[in-house]
Design an enzyme around this catalytic site. Structure first.
Site, PDB file in Angstrom:
ATOM      1  N   GLU A 152      -1.373  -1.644  -4.754  1.00  0.00           N
ATOM      2  CA  GLU A 152      -2.569  -0.834  -4.983  1.00  0.00           C
ATOM      3  C   GLU A 152      -2.256   0.264  -5.990  1.00  0.00           C
ATOM      4  OE1 GLU A 152      -5.528   2.096  -2.501  1.00  0.00           O
ATOM      5  OE2 GLU A 152      -4.739   0.330  -1.466  1.00  0.00           O
ATOM      6  N   ASP A 182      -2.336   1.105   7.221  1.00  0.00           N
ATOM      7  CA  ASP A 182      -1.552   0.909   5.993  1.00  0.00           C
ATOM      8  C   ASP A 182      -1.147  -0.550   5.815  1.00  0.00           C
ATOM      9  OD1 ASP A 182      -1.271   3.742   5.029  1.00  0.00           O
ATOM     10  OD2 ASP A 182      -0.384   3.954   7.022  1.00  0.00           O
ATOM     11  N   ASP A 190       0.883  -1.169   0.000  1.00  0.00           N
ATOM     12  CA  ASP A 190       0.000   0.000   0.000  1.00  0.00           C
ATOM     13  C   ASP A 190       0.919   1.216   0.000  1.00  0.00           C
ATOM     14  OD1 ASP A 190      -2.355   1.605   0.248  1.00  0.00           O
ATOM     15  OD2 ASP A 190      -1.910   1.818   2.386  1.00  0.00           O
TER      16      ASP A 190
END
EC number: 3.1.21.10
Length: 181
Positions: A67, A139, A8
């Site tokens: 992501e 996160d 992420d």
């Protein structure tokens, strides 16, 4: 049993999560964040690259999921996020990992069953799917969710296996079961 790393990306905090996929079962291996606060941007990117590289060398994942960048309202934020993402991807590719990319909506849909889920819902489902007793940082949870999404997308995780892993929590209803007779 492949290990999957999820990333992420963020310019100040980059989350990572590693899971092991064994058939239809997923097992938590590690998760955390790479912190890059208080450095100028080139130094932050260097820390992200080095951090991802160190984690990959230590755990040896064979698959990676990152992501994708969302379009932020602030163009400067979007550029910084894109740079952080690029540093993480460069580290993964530099170590010969193939990188799969997923949108936040795809990840949330895969993990929660709802593409507009909030961070708390993602954290709770990550805990449930991986049988965690402690809630991971936001996160790190997002990175674990990316890895879970990739495990689901890679073929051997059927929807029924996911529902079984959740203990029936996300039971779906067919149209016929909701009709009145």
């Amino acid at each position: 049993m492949p290990l999957i790393i999820g990333i992420d990306p963020g310019s100040r905090l980059t989350g990572y999560g590693i899971i092991e996929k064994n058939g239809n079962e997923l097992r938590f291996i590690d998760a955390g964040t790479i912190r890059t606060e208080s450095q100028d941007m080139p130094e932050r990117l260097k820390r992200i690259f080095a951090g991802v590289e160190r984690i990959v060398k230590f755990h040896g994942p064979t698959q990676a999921a990152v992501e994708q960048v969302f379009m932020a309202q602030n163009p400067d934020s979007a550029l910084k996020l894109g740079q952080a993402r690029g540093a993480a991807i460069a580290a993964l590719v530099n170590l010969d990992l193939e990188v799969a990319e997923y949108t936040a909506r795809q990840i949330k849909q895969s993990v929660v069953g709802y593409g507009a889920a909030d961070k708390e819902q993602v954290q709770m489902m990550v805990m449930r799917i991986l049988n965690l007793t402690i809630k991971p940082q936001s996160d790190a949870a997002d990175a674990l969710a990316a890895a879970i999404c990739h495990a689901h997308a890679s073929g051997s995780m059927s929807k029924m296996a996911v529902l079984n892993a959740l203990g029936g929590m996300a039971r779906g209803r067919s149209r016929s079961s909701t009709r009145r007779r």
